[in-house]
Design a protein around this motif. Structure first.
Motif, PDB file in Angstrom:
ATOM      1  N   ARG A 331      12.629  -6.055 -14.414  1.00 19.87           N
ATOM      2  CA  ARG A 331      11.535  -5.136 -14.063  1.00 19.87           C
ATOM      3  C   ARG A 331      11.992  -3.675 -14.180  1.00 19.87           C
ATOM      4  O   ARG A 331      11.269  -2.812 -14.697  1.00 19.87           O
ATOM      5  CB  ARG A 331      11.063  -5.427 -12.638  1.00 19.87           C
ATOM      6  CG  ARG A 331       9.913  -4.544 -12.200  1.00 19.87           C
ATOM      7  CD  ARG A 331       9.472  -4.888 -10.781  1.00 19.87           C
ATOM      8  NE  ARG A 331       8.444  -3.955 -10.341  1.00 19.87           N
ATOM      9  CZ  ARG A 331       8.323  -3.529  -9.090  1.00 19.87           C
ATOM     10  NH1 ARG A 331       9.166  -3.943  -8.158  1.00 19.87           N
ATOM     11  NH2 ARG A 331       7.363  -2.691  -8.762  1.00 19.87           N
ATOM     12  N   GLY A 431       6.243  -1.535  -0.542  1.00 23.79           N
ATOM     13  CA  GLY A 431       5.518  -0.312  -0.211  1.00 23.79           C
ATOM     14  C   GLY A 431       5.102  -0.232   1.244  1.00 23.79           C
ATOM     15  O   GLY A 431       4.468   0.715   1.654  1.00 23.79           O
TER      16      GLY A 431
ATOM     17  N   GLY B 106       8.812   3.482  -8.443  1.00 28.52           N
ATOM     18  CA  GLY B 106       7.970   2.301  -8.624  1.00 28.52           C
ATOM     19  C   GLY B 106       8.486   1.122  -7.830  1.00 28.52           C
ATOM     20  O   GLY B 106       7.736   0.413  -7.160  1.00 28.52           O
ATOM     21  N   MET B 107       9.808   0.919  -7.882  1.00 30.78           N
ATOM     22  CA  MET B 107      10.380  -0.241  -7.209  1.00 30.78           C
ATOM     23  C   MET B 107      10.498  -0.029  -5.704  1.00 30.78           C
ATOM     24  O   MET B 107      10.599  -0.980  -4.943  1.00 30.78           O
ATOM     25  CB  MET B 107      11.729  -0.612  -7.831  1.00 30.78           C
ATOM     26  CG  MET B 107      11.506  -1.128  -9.249  1.00 30.78           C
ATOM     27  SD  MET B 107      12.957  -1.632 -10.174  1.00 30.78           S
ATOM     28  CE  MET B 107      13.522  -3.050  -9.312  1.00 30.78           C
ATOM     29  N   LEU B 108      10.495   1.234  -5.274  1.00 34.71           N
ATOM     30  CA  LEU B 108      10.540   1.492  -3.834  1.00 34.71           C
ATOM     31  C   LEU B 108       9.136   1.610  -3.234  1.00 34.71           C
ATOM     32  O   LEU B 108       8.979   2.059  -2.109  1.00 34.71           O
ATOM     33  CB  LEU B 108      11.370   2.749  -3.535  1.00 34.71           C
ATOM     34  CG  LEU B 108      12.849   2.496  -3.224  1.00 34.71           C
ATOM     35  CD1 LEU B 108      13.590   1.912  -4.411  1.00 34.71           C
ATOM     36  CD2 LEU B 108      13.563   3.742  -2.724  1.00 34.71           C
ATOM     37  N   GLY B 109       8.132   1.258  -4.009  1.00 35.05           N
ATOM     38  CA  GLY B 109       6.786   1.233  -3.442  1.00 35.05           C
ATOM     39  C   GLY B 109       5.742   2.022  -4.220  1.00 35.05           C
ATOM     40  O   GLY B 109       4.557   1.957  -3.905  1.00 35.05           O
ATOM     41  N   ASP B 111       4.523   1.639  -7.211  1.00 34.69           N
ATOM     42  CA  ASP B 111       3.519   0.810  -7.896  1.00 34.69           C
ATOM     43  C   ASP B 111       2.403   0.401  -6.938  1.00 34.69           C
ATOM     44  O   ASP B 111       1.222   0.455  -7.273  1.00 34.69           O
ATOM     45  CB  ASP B 111       4.176  -0.456  -8.469  1.00 34.69           C
ATOM     46  CG  ASP B 111       4.992  -0.163  -9.716  1.00 34.69           C
ATOM     47  OD1 ASP B 111       4.892   0.972 -10.242  1.00 34.69           O
ATOM     48  OD2 ASP B 111       5.738  -1.060 -10.160  1.00 34.69           O
ATOM     49  N   GLU B 112       2.814  -0.008  -5.742  1.00 36.49           N
ATOM     50  CA  GLU B 112       1.826  -0.445  -4.757  1.00 36.49           C
ATOM     51  C   GLU B 112       0.973   0.734  -4.280  1.00 36.49           C
ATOM     52  O   GLU B 112      -0.226   0.588  -4.051  1.00 36.49           O
ATOM     53  CB  GLU B 112       2.529  -1.110  -3.562  1.00 36.49           C
ATOM     54  CG  GLU B 112       3.101  -2.494  -3.860  1.00 36.49           C
ATOM     55  CD  GLU B 112       4.450  -2.477  -4.588  1.00 36.49           C
ATOM     56  OE1 GLU B 112       4.986  -1.368  -4.837  1.00 36.49           O
ATOM     57  OE2 GLU B 112       4.962  -3.562  -4.906  1.00 36.49           O
ATOM     58  N   PRO B 149       9.452   6.825  -2.332  1.00 34.26           N
ATOM     59  CA  PRO B 149       8.522   7.129  -3.436  1.00 34.26           C
ATOM     60  C   PRO B 149       7.740   8.419  -3.183  1.00 34.26           C
ATOM     61  O   PRO B 149       7.392   8.726  -2.051  1.00 34.26           O
ATOM     62  CB  PRO B 149       7.580   5.918  -3.437  1.00 34.26           C
ATOM     63  CG  PRO B 149       7.645   5.369  -2.054  1.00 34.26           C
ATOM     64  CD  PRO B 149       8.955   5.758  -1.452  1.00 34.26           C
ATOM     65  N   GLN B 161       6.621   8.618   0.568  1.00 34.58           N
ATOM     66  CA  GLN B 161       5.287   8.101   0.880  1.00 34.58           C
ATOM     67  C   GLN B 161       5.295   6.609   1.194  1.00 34.58           C
ATOM     68  O   GLN B 161       6.195   5.871   0.784  1.00 34.58           O
ATOM     69  CB  GLN B 161       4.351   8.360  -0.305  1.00 34.58           C
ATOM     70  CG  GLN B 161       4.030   9.834  -0.487  1.00 34.58           C
ATOM     71  CD  GLN B 161       3.397  10.435   0.742  1.00 34.58           C
ATOM     72  OE1 GLN B 161       2.342   9.966   1.182  1.00 34.58           O
ATOM     73  NE2 GLN B 161       4.037  11.450   1.318  1.00 34.58           N
ATOM     74  N   THR B 162       4.277   6.208   1.930  1.00 36.64           N
ATOM     75  CA  THR B 162       3.954   4.795   2.109  1.00 36.64           C
ATOM     76  C   THR B 162       2.501   4.634   1.660  1.00 36.64           C
ATOM     77  O   THR B 162       1.808   5.638   1.430  1.00 36.64           O
ATOM     78  CB  THR B 162       4.048   4.377   3.588  1.00 36.64           C
ATOM     79  OG1 THR B 162       3.083   5.135   4.327  1.00 36.64           O
ATOM     80  CG2 THR B 162       5.439   4.625   4.149  1.00 36.64           C
ATOM     81  N   ILE B 163       2.042   3.395   1.578  1.00 33.99           N
ATOM     82  CA  ILE B 163       0.635   3.202   1.230  1.00 33.99           C
ATOM     83  C   ILE B 163      -0.244   3.934   2.241  1.00 33.99           C
ATOM     84  O   ILE B 163      -1.189   4.640   1.878  1.00 33.99           O
ATOM     85  CB  ILE B 163       0.301   1.691   1.196  1.00 33.99           C
ATOM     86  CG1 ILE B 163       1.000   1.035   0.002  1.00 33.99           C
ATOM     87  CG2 ILE B 163      -1.210   1.474   1.111  1.00 33.99           C
ATOM     88  CD1 ILE B 163       0.845  -0.479  -0.056  1.00 33.99           C
TER      89      ILE B 163
END
Lengths: 433, 312
Positions: A331, A431, B106-109, B111-112, B149, B161-163
């Motif tokens: 990935r 996330g 991306g891998m630390l969040g 992407d989400e 992220p 950031q978080t979602i």
């Protein structure tokens, strides 16, 4: 091993970007000293210090300066230019932006010294357009420096004129390649030029041009103040000075750690408080996405220019991205490949088409449609990209692909045999922290 | 840069440079004047940012305007426009939200976060909400990996950031509020920001007191202070002392370096600038350079913790 803050030492002090604070902490003392030397003496000093470029290639800065042709009095000559490559965008690299945001004057002082040394009156700072806060700080610092007489006509009464133009890019990683940067600065598509001729003779506006990185020029005032021997003694033989290791990823305390060149990853992870989620190290890059991946077997590798090359990678920008055993290497490489595909300028077919093929294959692997033959195709593509393009972008794109297959072939095969990513279960919470 | 495979620009009409008024022409002339005589084309990238600051994206009018000013063909200008990601082909919202989805973020969040924001806004990548408030895009590496992220709003950093925090920022933007960036100046509109990127900064936009730092930036230097680590010291030649504030005169001693002797002695050129020797300096004053300096932790006027300025 100890931390050795030189370039970062003002970080965290009261508003270090303001000129009065910079001056209070010896700011512009290096320039005053430099102006007492002859330009050729300055070039000799920087050569003697063996300062190597911090932009990734590690080319000796003093030699770059010396390559600028200096005609004898009365001979006709084109103007000389100094161009600062502040187009920081290599994935993982996050050193020049904090440096410009927090201590822009050290770079500006270095620029003025460089201009004096190579006899240039114009310098251009090419900052990536997205980096507005860095642009803001550099513009503010240039204004302050001009108001104080460090820039403009007759710098500090020396008779030497110097002007700095801050130029924002518009979103193109390739403009970090020096000749693409020059084309972009001339108002064109940022595509690399064939070398030779090199910028030292045919650079900006076809005139002799020095292109240096932010961290390189920010080092110059300290070299002028401390001398070549002091600077050399900061790092190991062949890799003088300090390195700002930019640690990111799965460490407890990511950030900027300035230590002697030659520090190891084991030491760096220790400085950063260990791994962040109790998992073991799996793979890492010593200097950004263009450098081949390394693994746990390289924990004690001295991270300097020469040792990292011997281990099959590159020191690059000393941007250390750290991933743990729950991170999927396929990935990670897929995302880097998408980056290089997006950022390939399209000039050279192997890079343009090869990176496009990479992405298609990685999509298949991630979607569970990959085959074992795809691994051979990836390696074959890498062979056909490497060394077959004008600039290093294509070469850089192959680094993570080839090295990840070398070290983690089993994980690729797991994607083939398991029809998709075996790490999916562990990534969904990423996330949600 | 923009993917050349999908690079298209709407040139369905010739473009009318006269839509740009006298003030814009004066600003354009100033930008061109910053480059050496005869090298006006260097101002093309700034000029394209300038036309975006007027129209929110690069239109046929903007292309015609730049071509006229620089004596280029419209095709030459359009070729440049399509190369660079920051030149937008469709109207951009009041706020451009860019979420880093490169490997590290991306891998630390990241992407989400990107997926969550698209869902919240009900639009896809490079699209704008119907009310024209928010455009969302995924970004390549924003050079803030130590704060991953990250996302940016009109290119100002919102770190770590978080979602939840990202959704909160976007909600505020949608309701007309302007959350404070973690590092950067108070938010302005996309058009105002493009004017600054073009190179037109006023004192307010330069925001000299806005935060520039955060925990990761200072992580190494703070640790050095804790551990008592310093770089090897050097003395500096103060025969031409800079103007110093009294506080700076209490410098700690450092050994003189033998290397200093190798420098050729050279008479100093006469200077005409107004510098005065500072009083009270020791015979051989040395440098504060030698040690890491106090961090903002001990400086309440300049908080280092971005959390204290975070708008969410």
């Amino acid at each position: 091993m100890s931390l050795t803050p030189v370039l970062t030492k003002r970080f965290g002090t009261a508003q270090p970007w303001k000129i009065e604070n910079y001056e209070r902490l010896d700011g512009y003392a290096g320039l005053r000293q430099a102006l007492t030397l002859l330009p050729d003496e300055l070039i000799a000093l920087v050569k003697d210090s063996n300062l190597r470029g911090r932009g990734g290639a590690g080319f000796p800065t003093g030699m770059k300066w010396q390559f600028i042709p200096q005609p004898k009095a009365g001979e006709p000559s084109k103007p000389h230019y100094v161009v600062i490559n502040a187009d920081e965008g290599e994935p993982g690299t996050c050193r020049d932006l904090p440096l410009m945001m927090n201590d822009p004057h050290s770079m500006i002082e270095g620029i003025i010294i460089a201009c004096y040394a190579v006899r240039a009156e114009y310098a251009f700072v090419y900052i990536r357009g997205e980096a507005v806060h860095a642009i803001r700080r550099v513009v503010g610092a240039v204004n302050e420096a001009r108001a104080k007489g460090y820039l403009g006509k007759n710098v500090l009464g020396s008779g030497f004129d110097c002007e700095i133009v801050v130029h924002a890019g518009a979103g193109a990683y390739i403009c970090g390649e020096e000749t693409a940067l020059l084309d972009s600065l001339e108002g064109r598509r940022g595509q690399p030029r064939l070398k030779p001729p090199f910028p030292a003779t045919n650079g900006l506006y076809d005139a002799p041009t020095v292109v240096n990185n932010v961290g390189t020029l920010a080092s110059v005032p300290y070299i002028v103040l401390g001398g070549a021997d002091w600077y050399k003694a900061l790092g190991p033989e062949g890799s003088p000075g300090t390195s700002i290791y930019s640690l990111s990823g799965r460490v407890a305390n990511p950030g900027q750690y300035e230590a002697p060149m030659g520090t190891t990853l084991r030491e760096l992870i220790g400085l950063a408080g260990g791994m962040s989620r109790g998992k073991d190290l799996k793979f890492w890059t010593p200097g950004g996405a263009s450098c081949p991946l390394l693994t746990t077997e390289h924990l004690d590798l001295p991270l300097d220019f020469d040792s990292v090359v011997k281990a099959g990678s590159m020191n690059g920008t000393s941007a250390v991205m750290i991933f743990d055993e729950d991170d999927c290497v396929v990935r990670a490489v897929k995302k880097w490949s998408e980056f290089f595909e997006h950022e390939s300028c399209g000039k050279c077919t192997p890079c343009r088409e090869g990176t496009y093929w990479y992405v298609g294959i990685y999509d298949r692997l991630e979607n569970g449609e990959g085959t074992e033959e795809d691994l051979d195709t990836l390696l074959d593509l890498s062979d056909n990209i490497l060394g077959r393009s004008f600039c290093a972008l294509g070469d850089g794109a192959t680094s993570s692909v080839s090295s990840s297959i070398k070290y983690f072939r089993d994980e690729y095969l797991a994607h083939v045999e398991g029809h998709g990513c075996p790490h999916t279960a562990t990534r969904t919470l990423a996330g949600a922290h | 840069m923009t993917n050349f495979r999908t690079s298209v620009i709407n040139l369905d009409r010739p473009g009318d440079p006269s839509v740009f008024g006298e003030q814009t022409r004066a600003a354009a002339a100033e930008l061109i004047s910053r480059y050496p005589a005869g090298q006006g084309r260097s101002a093309l990238l700034p000029l394209l940012h300038l036309v975006q600051s007027e129209q929110g994206y690069v239109t046929p009018d903007g292309i015609a305007f730049c071509a006229d000013l620089l004596d280029l063909t419209k095709a030459q200008v359009a070729a440049v426009v399509t190369f660079y990601t920051m030149y937008k082909r469709t109207p951009t919202g009041e706020y451009l939200v860019s979420v880093c989805t490169n490997t590290l973020c991306g891998m630390l969040g990241g992407d989400e976060i990107f997926a969550a924001l698209k869902e919240q806004l009900g639009v896809g990548n490079n699209q704008t909400t119907p009310d024209g408030m928010v455009t969302i895009e995924h970004a390549e590496c924003l050079a803030a990996c130590d704060y991953a992220p990250v996302l940016t709003v009109n290119y100002e950093f919102f770190d770590n950031q978080t979602i939840g925090s990202a959704r909160n920022i976007v909600s505020q933007l949608q309701s007309g509020e302007r959350p404070m960036p973690t590092r950067g100046a108070p938010l302005c509109s996309f058009k105002q920001m493009e004017r600054q990127i073009a190179g037109l900064w006023d004192e307010q936009a330069l925001a000299p007191d806005a935060n520039s730092s955060g925990v990761p930036t200072e992580a190494g230097v703070k640790l050095a202070i804790e551990r008592g680590d310093t770089a090897p010291s050097y003395s500096i030649d103060t025969s031409a002392p800079a103007e110093r504030t009294p506080a700076a005169e209490t410098v700690k001693a450092a050994p003189a370096r033998p290397a200093e002797d190798e420098k050729p002695a050279r008479p100093r050129p006469k200077r005409t600038t107004t510098r005065r020797p500072s009083k009270g300096q020791a015979e051989q004053p040395t440098s504060e350079h030698d040690a890491p300096l106090e961090t903002a932790e001990s400086d309440p006027a300049n908080p280092a913790d971005p959390g204290t300025e975070k708008g969410d």
